[in-house]
Write a protein that holds these residues in place. Structure first.
Motif, mmCIF file in Angstrom:
data_model
loop_
_atom_site.group_PDB
_atom_site.id
_atom_site.type_symbol
_atom_site.label_atom_id
_atom_site.label_comp_id
_atom_site.label_asym_id
_atom_site.label_seq_id
_atom_site.Cartn_x
_atom_site.Cartn_y
_atom_site.Cartn_z
ATOM 1 N N SER A 123 0.841 -1.199 0.074
ATOM 2 C CA SER A 123 0.267 0.062 0.038
ATOM 3 C C SER A 123 0.804 1.134 -0.010
ATOM 4 O O SER A 123 0.488 2.233 -0.566
ATOM 5 N N ALA A 195 -11.653 -2.518 -6.512
ATOM 6 C CA ALA A 195 -10.401 -2.100 -7.156
ATOM 7 C C ALA A 195 -10.611 -1.773 -8.710
ATOM 8 O O ALA A 195 -10.069 -0.927 -9.267
ATOM 9 N N LEU A 198 -12.478 1.320 -9.179
ATOM 10 C CA LEU A 198 -12.033 2.475 -8.933
ATOM 11 C C LEU A 198 -10.705 2.686 -9.912
ATOM 12 O O LEU A 198 -10.905 3.942 -10.565
ATOM 13 N N VAL A 394 -11.262 6.337 -3.089
ATOM 14 C CA VAL A 394 -10.287 5.814 -2.180
ATOM 15 C C VAL A 394 -10.996 5.775 -0.716
ATOM 16 O O VAL A 394 -10.834 4.887 0.047
ATOM 17 N N SER A 397 -14.193 3.131 0.426
ATOM 18 C CA SER A 397 -14.002 1.777 1.124
ATOM 19 C C SER A 397 -12.550 1.670 2.074
ATOM 20 O O SER A 397 -11.737 2.707 2.161
ATOM 21 N N SER A 399 -9.625 0.452 1.117
ATOM 22 C CA SER A 399 -8.693 0.678 0.063
ATOM 23 C C SER A 399 -7.374 0.805 0.704
ATOM 24 O O SER A 399 -6.653 -0.218 1.013
ATOM 25 N N THR A 404 -3.167 -3.357 -0.850
ATOM 26 C CA THR A 404 -3.692 -2.634 -2.217
ATOM 27 C C THR A 404 -2.474 -2.331 -3.015
ATOM 28 O O THR A 404 -1.640 -1.741 -2.448
ATOM 29 N N LEU A 406 -3.202 0.143 -5.306
ATOM 30 C CA LEU A 406 -4.105 1.319 -5.947
ATOM 31 C C LEU A 406 -3.081 2.609 -5.873
ATOM 32 O O LEU A 406 -3.301 3.333 -6.946
#
Length: 430
Positions: A123, A195, A198, A394, A397, A399, A404, A406
């Motif tokens: 992350s 995911a 997003l 973001v 959730s 997230s 993740t 992301l």
């Protein structure tokens, strides 16, 4: 004679001032790995990334390993590791802050419980390393990354729509190999449907706002395809954000064009044709049941809205001192399940405060904010739409508070689509 001490600062300053240059190949490989190797894909490759069982090394995404290896190789092959580190820190100071903050969080998790170490790496530490590689690429090399990005997003959308049409998920989200049979949303290459939604929504908003170098027809077709895939992913928040922000941007662009008094004939013809065909296409999709699942998602949210209210009640169960430095994880887990929040806490800041404490949450939030600002500052103007959409989604959730990739995908997406372009006089635009 050796150099006198007062010459040292000038020597280091000259080293740090040298521009960073690199091949696009490592970033192309990273883009492919990040956007195509979800937990579902890794399961078929023999890696239990999403589950609790298996070797601890398998819980870290391959992209995080690659980013560290590529950066280490770049440092060694530069011939001047110290100068390389100084230049990297100068080019990406917020990424360095995120790296240090993520490492501090990693240490806290290891000292307190040992649960969630891989999530911290993927992350926060992984994105910092990816950004340190991205800043070494100029606009031409980032153009190659953009081409790959369009390719993987096209493949992801087509697979999502194919899963929707057939009702069969090729790479479903798994937990220790178990598939959630009740979740029929398309998973495609991004793994979890949220995911997927997003990333797709951020990509669509970037295209709507003028990001990337696609031609006008290709841009319109890609936006339409991605929006259709967005429905198959079933993310209500993502669909609403794209509809509202995308519609606002389209209205502003239309008014600006009409006020200029110069409407291209081809654009006018295409617009009239689209307006004529749109009702027929929508009617056909509705008759074929394309929107039935979307309507079902908005009508029945599985308790998601109630969870966003109940999560705040957890703060009443935690003493203030524990809340500041980080409560006992077992106690938070028990309180969460008693409150009916089995599916998690659907906000990253709230979740991190409950599990890691207010002080660590403030540090990580500041580092992530600085990281996003750093990404935007390296882009040409016009990023407000995808950035705003990303920030909203973001926070809708778990997230970033979970495991993740992301944030790394966001950095690649924005820098590839909004890289500074050369002007006619040879200088960079923006």
């Amino acid at each position: 004679m050796t150099a006198t001490p007062h010459h040292a600062p000038e020597m280091w300053a000259g080293t740090a001032a040298r521009p960073l240059r690199a091949s696009a190949a490592p970033m192309i490989v990273l883009t492919l790995v990040l956007f195509l190797l979800s937990g579902g894909v890794l399961w078929y490759l023999g890696v239990n990334y999403e589950g609790f069982t298996g070797h601890p090394a398998s819980k870290i995404h391959p992209a995080s390993y690659l980013a560290a290896l590529f950066l280490l190789w770049a440092m060694v092959s530069s011939g001047d590791p110290v100068g390389f580190c100084l230049r990297t820190a100068q080019e990406a100071p917020a990424s360095l802050l995120l790296l240090v903050s993520g490492s501090a969080l990693l240490l806290q998790v290891a000292l307190r419980s040992g649960v969630g170490l891989a999530g911290t790496i993927d992350s926060f530490i992984g994105p910092a390393l990816v950004m340190m590689l991205l800043v070494r690429l100029d606009g031409r090399r980032l153009g190659a990354v953009e081409a790959v990005l369009h390719g993987v997003m096209l493949a992801n959308a087509l697979l999502g729509l194919a899963e929707f049409a057939t009702g069969h998920l090729i790479f479903p989200y798994r937990l220790d190999g178990a598939v959630f049979e009740s979740d029929t949303r398309s998973a495609a290459f991004q793994g979890h449907p949220l995911a997927n939604a997003l990333v797709t929504a951020t990509y669509v908003l970037a295209l709507i706002a003028g990001g990337g170098q696609l031609s006008a027809p290709s841009r319109i077709l890609m936006i339409g395809l991605q929006c259709a895939a967005l429905v198959s992913f079933g993310g209500r928040s993502a669909i609403a954000v794209v509809a509202l922000l995308g519609g606002l941007q389209a209205a502003i662009a239309t008014l600006r064009t009409l006020r200029s008094g110069r409407v291209p004939l081809l654009a006018a013809a295409f617009g009239l044709s689209a307006l004529t065909m749109a009702p027929l296409m929508l009617a056909g999709l509705w008759a074929g049941g394309f929107f039935d699942r979307l309507v079902e998602r908005f009508v029945s949210d599985g308790g998601s809205a109630n969870a966003r209210i109940e999560m705040f009640a957890l703060f009443d169960r935690i003493p203030l001192r524990d809340l500041m430095i980080g409560p006992d994880a077992g106690m938070v887990e028990t309180a969460r399940r008693i409150s009916g929040l089995e599916w998690g806490i659907e906000n990253p800041i709230v979740r991190m405060m409950l599990y890691q404490g207010v002080l660590m949450t403030v540090l990580i939030t500041a580092a992530v904010t600085a990281f996003v600002v750093e990404v935007v500052r390296r882009c040409r103007p016009g990023t407000w739409l995808p950035v705003l959409g990303f920030v909203i989604l973001v926070n809708a959730s778990e997230s970033l508070a979970g495991k993740t990739t992301l944030l790394a995908k966001f950095a690649i997406l924005l820098l590839a689509l909004y890289r500074p372009l050369p002007r006619a006089d040879g200088r960079k635009a923006g």
